[in-house]
Enzyme design. Structure first.
Site: not given
Length: 218
Positions: A45-46
């Site tokens: 979840d960058i």
């Protein structure tokens, strides 16, 4: 602005300089490379809201909840992982999802790299994530030819001028790294370790060496 008010800001902070942006990009890349060699292995979840800045504008990668959830389930590269990642994207981070994962490919380190590449592209251009790859498709396609970056969507093809006067060579270097990370197919993408090496070299060349040279002037 509403989120900033909740954090105690009464007005918008000054835009980050290109030097600060380069340092932030390097910090996050370093954290991601370290993560990829750790037990967690992947972040999943960058995105900008998961990159925190301290008082010295140094970046810290945050929110490993999904990474830990995937590790606990033992399905980091499974179909279930793909479905969960897609569901989370639909709830707010869809713009950062690896299109190959959306199409059914397993999530891997290059998928984290793809999301990081989008963050890097935002730092470079100052544009929002929505429709970013389409707006900047010419930059991704021709990273060494800035005269071709402009797109019919309305983007002028220039870097974010609010960050100050970007060195021309640095623009090209960041564009090449970004392009390498955003390639369509996973096996054609630049590795995060290679991206980090180039960012660290750029940081040394355009920030550290220049600061040293400036301090030596009478």
């Amino acid at each position: 602005m509403r989120r900033l008010c909740l954090l105690g800001f009464e007005e918008l902070p000054c835009p980050l300089t290109w030097q600060q942006r380069l340092q932030i990009a390097t910090d996050v890349a370093s954290a991601l490379v370290h993560l990829h060699t750790s037990v967690l292995s992947l972040h999943h979840d960058i995105k900008p809201s998961n990159i925190l800045l301290d008082g010295n504008t140094r970046a810290v990668l945050a929110d490993f909840g999904l990474s830990r959830a995937m590790q606990a389930s033992g399905e980091l590269a499974s179909t279930r992982t793909t479905r969960l990642s897609t569901t989370i994207g639909l709830k707010g981070t869809q713009g950062f999802l690896d299109p190959q994962v959306v199409n059914g490919k397993p999530y891997d380190q290059s998928s984290d790299g793809y999301a990081y590449g989008l963050c890097l592209l935002m730092l470079l251009t100052g544009l929002d994530a929505f429709g970013l790859v389409d707006k900047c498709r010419n930059l991704v396609r021709y990273p060494t030819q800035p005269d071709r970056w402009a797109h019919s969507s309305g983007w002028s093809g220039g870097v974010d001028s609010s960050a100050g006067q970007w060195p021309q060579e640095l623009q090209g270097e960041l564009a090449e790294v970004t392009s390498g990370l955003l390639q369509t197919f996973q096996d054609e993408r630049m590795s995060m370790s290679d991206a980090l090496a180039r960012l660290m070299s750029a940081l040394q060349t355009f920030v550290s060496d220049r600061a040293t040279a400036s301090s030596a002037l009478p």
